[in-house]
Design an enzyme around this catalytic site. Structure first.
Site, PDB file in Angstrom:
ATOM      1  N   ASP A 292       0.836  -1.257  -0.023  1.00  0.00           N
ATOM      2  CA  ASP A 292       0.056   0.021  -0.232  1.00  0.00           C
ATOM      3  C   ASP A 292       0.783   1.311   0.249  1.00  0.00           C
ATOM      4  O   ASP A 292       2.166   1.009   0.280  1.00  0.00           O
ATOM      5  CB  ASP A 292      -1.086   0.099   1.337  1.00  0.00           C
ATOM      6  CG  ASP A 292      -1.555   1.246   1.468  1.00  0.00           C
ATOM      7  OD1 ASP A 292      -2.281   1.868   0.616  1.00  0.00           O
ATOM      8  OD2 ASP A 292      -1.410   1.874   2.644  1.00  0.00           O
ATOM      9  N   ASP A 294       0.070   5.169   0.971  1.00  0.00           N
ATOM     10  CA  ASP A 294      -0.091   6.083   2.145  1.00  0.00           C
ATOM     11  C   ASP A 294      -0.053   5.509   3.550  1.00  0.00           C
ATOM     12  O   ASP A 294      -1.084   4.538   3.644  1.00  0.00           O
ATOM     13  CB  ASP A 294      -1.311   7.016   2.139  1.00  0.00           C
ATOM     14  CG  ASP A 294      -1.224   7.709   0.771  1.00  0.00           C
ATOM     15  OD1 ASP A 294      -1.145   8.862   0.527  1.00  0.00           O
ATOM     16  OD2 ASP A 294      -1.272   6.909  -0.363  1.00  0.00           O
TER      17      ASP A 294
END
Ligand SMILES: [Zn+2]
Length: 478
Positions: A292, A294
């Site tokens: 992922d 952020d």
């Protein structure tokens, strides 16, 4: 000697490419078929002086430097033969006579080799001038010092299908700042070339010309009669300006130019532990690590949408470099509903990812590819962009982005890991059939959107990567 365990595990090495692989090839490439591939002639550019390899190349030309039991040139010729690419021209310069004596007319290796010796250097495109009458309609141009085990049939197929005038094999590497950079659309159409000798923007994408090309005869129309001409610096920009269709063929396969002693050593290690062969798209599917963005790779800022918001965690570069060195593919998969919210445009997301790739590249690390979903299902926000306010299947925890990457990059999801900071990431990993790892940075799983336990929780990306790699390597029996 190759690691026998790796051969057993991957069921694949150069020697075993023949007959079963060729049968698969026939099935996969029916539209163009092996007959078309066989028509393609290959130019091996073997004229480099190899000065950066120092003592290794005082008496022997660079293409005769060995990796494993044979020279890099012999590796290349065997690979070409496997794909039915039997017509080879060797453009040599420095110590060309040594190569000529060693290979002769190629009959011993089951191919036909023609030698052309360049008296004075003419540049990477200029050296093609005397070959005008020899080459086929479309022809492969490979630098002898690029070590790879690519699926060449897939490359030829891509070139022919796109009616490309010049196709460049591109990939991210661990030194983008001193490489020629290719800017391309998602379908591969090249829009710009950032030659290493020219100034470039502060942040740029990490897509590097790997030294393997397929050219159409049309290139000769743009080749000046005399003087030094560089392929990426001079000839291709002219063709791009003239509106010729040029394409970038992006691969996750092993490809390395071994122009310096440390890079040659890396190649030798990767060959002996089976990494080169395993990453080939001819080999069985391989594990990967999906990340992922952020809160996992970069610092968590709610609705991050400016370049200033993009800051790597202090450990991110070394974590990604560790994945790269292990020879495992690494992908970034992120939801960016900030586009649907109209906080920024698609272009801004690409620029943000250029910043991530540049910062990683400066530390010798790279992502194999990046996918993002710009959509959001719920309308009704002031100023939103209605085009992206849709219910899509790419948005995590949907698995479309991951499945797309897995198909394209020959990835086995069952042995792969997803690393993220939210419960949505854990759900995404589960939905795609992967194992999942929660990091305690960013949202640290406190978002509460999905009720699922990760397979493991780690403090940050670095410890998560160490854990996932150990599990992947255990599973591979390494
Ligand atoms: Zn989407």
């Amino acid at each position: 000697m190759m690691n026998p365990l790796a051969v057993w595990k991957f069921g694949f090495e150069l020697r075993s490419w023949s007959p079963s692989y060729q049968r698969r090839l026939m099935r996969v490439y029916q539209p163009f078929g092996m007959t078309n591939i066989r028509k393609i002639k290959t130019v091996i550019v073997a004229g480099g002086r190899g000065t950066r390899l120092g003592d290794l190349t005082v008496d022997i030309p660079k293409p005769l430097v060995t990796v494993g039991e044979r020279s890099i040139l012999e590796h290349l010729i065997l690979q070409l033969r496997t794909f039915g690419l039997n017509e080879i021209l060797l453009a040599t310069g420095h110590l060309g006579h040594v190569i000529e004596e060693r290979l002769g007319d190629g009959r011993q290796m089951g191919v036909s080799v023609t030698h052309v010796r360049e008296n004075s250097p003419q540049g990477s495109a200029g050296c093609l001038r005397p070959l005008r009458d020899w080459v086929s309609e479309d022809f492969l141009v490979i630098y002898a010092d690029v070590f790879q085990a690519m699926d060449l049939a897939r490359l030829v197929d891509f070139h022919l299908r796109n009616h490309s005038r010049a196709t460049l094999v591109v990939h991210p590497n661990n030194h983008p700042h001193d490489s020629d950079i290719v800017v391309a659309r998602e379908d591969g159409a090249i829009t710009d070339l950032l030659c290493k000798k020219n100034p470039r923007p502060r942040y740029f994408n990490n897509l590097v010309n790997a030294g393997v090309h397929i050219l159409n005869r049309a290139v000769f129309q743009y080749l000046p009669e005399t003087g030094m001409v560089d392929l990426v610096g001079d000839l291709l920009p002219t063709m791009l300006q003239a509106g010729e269709p040029l394409f970038a063929y992006r691969t996750g396969e092993y490809l390395k130019d071994m122009g310096t002693p440390p890079r040659l050593e890396e190649v030798r290690v990767a060959w002996s532990n089976g990494q080169v062969q395993a990453r080939s798209w001819c080999a069985p599917a391989q594990p990967a690590i999906f990340l992922d963005r952020d809160g996992t790779l970069i610092e968590y800022v709610p609705l991050a949408h400016t370049l200033e918001h993009i800051q790597l965690y202090p450990w991110s570069v070394s974590a990604i470099r560790t994945i790269n060195r292990a020879g495992i593919a690494c992908f970034l998969v992120t939801n960016q509903p900030v586009v649907a919210r109209n906080l920024c445009t698609l272009e801004d997301i690409y620029r943000a990812h250029d910043k991530i790739e540049t910062l990683l590249g400066e530390g010798g690390a790279f992502l194999d590819d990046i996918r993002f979903c710009p959509h959001h299902p719920d309308g009704g926000f002031a100023g939103e962009n209605p085009i992206y306010k849709i219910r899509c299947t790419c948005r995590k925890p949907g698995s479309d982005m991951i499945e797309d990457l897995a198909n394209r990059y020959n990835i086995d999801l069952e042995s792969s890991w997803f690393i993220g900071d939210s419960s949505v990431d854990i759900m995404t990993g589960r939905n795609a059939g992967m194992k999942s790892l929660l990091v305690e940075t960013g949202e640290g799983g406190r978002d509460g959107r999905c009720a699922l336990e990760p397979d493991r929780t780690c403090s940050n990306l670095e410890t998560a990567v160490t854990y996932a790699l150990r599990r992947i390597q255990e599973r591979m029996g390494l």
